[in-house]
Design a protein around this motif. Sequence first.
Motif, PDB file in Angstrom:
ATOM      1  N   ILE A  52       0.709  -1.202   0.200  1.00 34.86           N
ATOM      2  CA  ILE A  52       0.198  -0.159   0.034  1.00 34.86           C
ATOM      3  C   ILE A  52       1.045   0.660  -0.007  1.00 34.86           C
ATOM      4  O   ILE A  52       0.712   2.370  -0.829  1.00 34.86           O
ATOM      5  CB  ILE A  52      -0.797   0.410   1.073  1.00 34.86           C
ATOM      6  CG1 ILE A  52      -1.519  -1.253   1.144  1.00 34.86           C
ATOM      7  CG2 ILE A  52      -1.996   1.949   1.081  1.00 34.86           C
ATOM      8  CD1 ILE A  52      -2.619  -0.601   1.839  1.00 34.86           C
ATOM      9  N   PHE A  53       1.757   1.096   0.555  1.00 38.87           N
ATOM     10  CA  PHE A  53       2.679   2.251   0.935  1.00 38.87           C
ATOM     11  C   PHE A  53       3.739   2.443   0.211  1.00 38.87           C
ATOM     12  O   PHE A  53       4.779   0.979   0.872  1.00 38.87           O
ATOM     13  CB  PHE A  53       2.914   2.825   2.362  1.00 38.87           C
ATOM     14  CG  PHE A  53       1.425   3.072   3.319  1.00 38.87           C
ATOM     15  CD1 PHE A  53       0.597   4.408   2.793  1.00 38.87           C
ATOM     16  CD2 PHE A  53       0.680   2.767   3.616  1.00 38.87           C
ATOM     17  CE1 PHE A  53      -0.227   4.789   2.851  1.00 38.87           C
ATOM     18  CE2 PHE A  53      -0.536   3.254   4.396  1.00 38.87           C
ATOM     19  CZ  PHE A  53      -0.938   4.258   4.641  1.00 38.87           C
ATOM     20  N   ASN A  54       4.608   3.495  -1.030  1.00 38.25           N
ATOM     21  CA  ASN A  54       5.871   3.347  -0.772  1.00 38.25           C
ATOM     22  C   ASN A  54       6.527   3.423   0.113  1.00 38.25           C
ATOM     23  O   ASN A  54       6.443   3.447   1.734  1.00 38.25           O
ATOM     24  CB  ASN A  54       6.504   4.595  -1.646  1.00 38.25           C
ATOM     25  CG  ASN A  54       7.037   4.480  -2.894  1.00 38.25           C
ATOM     26  OD1 ASN A  54       8.079   3.537  -2.923  1.00 38.25           O
ATOM     27  ND2 ASN A  54       6.951   5.424  -3.689  1.00 38.25           N
ATOM     28  N   ASN A  55       8.538   3.297  -0.055  1.00 35.51           N
ATOM     29  CA  ASN A  55       9.139   2.499   1.227  1.00 35.51           C
ATOM     30  C   ASN A  55      10.236   2.400   0.360  1.00 35.51           C
ATOM     31  O   ASN A  55      10.907   2.473  -1.015  1.00 35.51           O
ATOM     32  CB  ASN A  55       8.871   0.833   1.801  1.00 35.51           C
ATOM     33  CG  ASN A  55       8.541   0.030   1.070  1.00 35.51           C
ATOM     34  OD1 ASN A  55      10.041  -0.249  -0.078  1.00 35.51           O
ATOM     35  ND2 ASN A  55       7.706   0.017   0.148  1.00 35.51           N
ATOM     36  N   PRO A  56      11.690   2.686   1.610  1.00 34.11           N
ATOM     37  CA  PRO A  56      13.092   2.752   0.893  1.00 34.11           C
ATOM     38  C   PRO A  56      13.064   1.678   0.029  1.00 34.11           C
ATOM     39  O   PRO A  56      14.239   1.922  -0.859  1.00 34.11           O
ATOM     40  CB  PRO A  56      14.074   2.507   2.034  1.00 34.11           C
ATOM     41  CG  PRO A  56      12.872   3.665   3.019  1.00 34.11           C
ATOM     42  CD  PRO A  56      12.083   2.695   2.927  1.00 34.11           C
ATOM     43  N   GLN A  57      13.124   1.154   0.033  1.00 34.79           N
ATOM     44  CA  GLN A  57      13.473  -0.735  -0.214  1.00 34.79           C
ATOM     45  C   GLN A  57      12.788  -1.144  -2.209  1.00 34.79           C
ATOM     46  O   GLN A  57      13.314  -1.378  -2.497  1.00 34.79           O
ATOM     47  CB  GLN A  57      13.411  -2.201   0.483  1.00 34.79           C
ATOM     48  CG  GLN A  57      13.963  -1.944   1.042  1.00 34.79           C
ATOM     49  CD  GLN A  57      14.518  -0.834   2.453  1.00 34.79           C
ATOM     50  OE1 GLN A  57      12.840  -0.520   3.667  1.00 34.79           O
ATOM     51  NE2 GLN A  57      15.147  -0.140   3.025  1.00 34.79           N
ATOM     52  N   MET A  58      11.669   0.027  -1.578  1.00 35.72           N
ATOM     53  CA  MET A  58      11.336   0.040  -3.411  1.00 35.72           C
ATOM     54  C   MET A  58      11.374   1.129  -4.280  1.00 35.72           C
ATOM     55  O   MET A  58      12.286   0.503  -5.572  1.00 35.72           O
ATOM     56  CB  MET A  58       9.527  -0.257  -3.136  1.00 35.72           C
ATOM     57  CG  MET A  58       8.533  -0.118  -4.661  1.00 35.72           C
ATOM     58  SD  MET A  58       6.710  -0.318  -4.306  1.00 35.72           S
ATOM     59  CE  MET A  58       6.376  -0.890  -5.968  1.00 35.72           C
ATOM     60  N   HIS A  59      11.340   1.824  -3.461  1.00 33.80           N
ATOM     61  CA  HIS A  59      11.771   3.340  -3.810  1.00 33.80           C
ATOM     62  C   HIS A  59      13.629   3.372  -5.123  1.00 33.80           C
ATOM     63  O   HIS A  59      13.906   4.119  -5.767  1.00 33.80           O
ATOM     64  CB  HIS A  59      11.398   4.214  -3.701  1.00 33.80           C
ATOM     65  CG  HIS A  59      11.529   5.501  -4.093  1.00 33.80           C
ATOM     66  ND1 HIS A  59      11.156   6.111  -5.505  1.00 33.80           N
ATOM     67  CD2 HIS A  59      12.021   6.842  -4.219  1.00 33.80           C
ATOM     68  CE1 HIS A  59      10.473   7.056  -6.242  1.00 33.80           C
ATOM     69  NE2 HIS A  59      12.104   7.605  -5.272  1.00 33.80           N
TER      70      HIS A  59
END
Length: 293
Positions: A216-223
Amino acid sequence: MEYIDIFITSFKDYARYVGNEVLNPHWGNYLYWLIGISIFFYALELTMPWRKDQPKIRKDFWLDAFYMFFNFFLFSLVGYYAFSNVFVQLFNDFLALFGVKNLVAIEINTWPVWAQLLTLFILRDFIHWNVHRLLHRVPALWEFHKVHHSVEQMGFAAHLRFHWMETIVYRTIEYIPLAMIGFGIQEFLLVHLFALAIGHFNHSNIRVPLGPLKYIFNNPQMHIWHHAKHIPSKTGVNFGISLSIWDYIFQTHYIPKDGRDEPLGFDDMDKFPSELKDQLVYGFKRKKKKIEE
């Protein structure tokens, strides 16, 4: 004369607003919230860094810090706020020629406050997700977006390193859909602060496992993979601003492994200017050069 008056009045009003923000700290003061949220995430980076060998004051840290205040305050102060108000009046006058007095199609101000805030947050984020894709897919816009992708060491302040033309693109595209449900672009401080905090979080040098919430929420490991130099798609991946759910719905997500030490940037990074003054005009110079060639 009407438009000149709007420009002058808007310029003076925004100058007074900036002065009041600096001199009068209060709970609704965006400037001090920006500073406070930034200090919070910087403290997390110092105490629990994901990339432990990254310098505490990383490469371009102070450049990014300047961009934070330039993009949120100085850019509007030098005329953007006044020009945008003139544009809105011109647009409304154009609609009036066809008997349209306003764009409001849904009286959302009659809804409960929580529903208004949630709707604004989700709708605005979905619009921004689509605009972000455009920045990667339209060559002329990508030239401006390169400023943001010139980050080589990720940290919270990289969130707000972006070319001032992006502000114009985002605000122009979001204006009509938000106006149609009765939202002004600067409405609801709480939504802006929440989006600011998530944006800082996405770019921070920290690791905070979100569990199922990562969908649901973006995060450092995805971005981090959005900024990775080597990805399978030429038009980018992981476009989420605050919410990652759009990438999962539209199949633009990409997290092949732990991206902690992935090289960041884009091809020909060595040709990208490092000086602020050159970055601020980069997209225009590139286009001019191509025309001459």
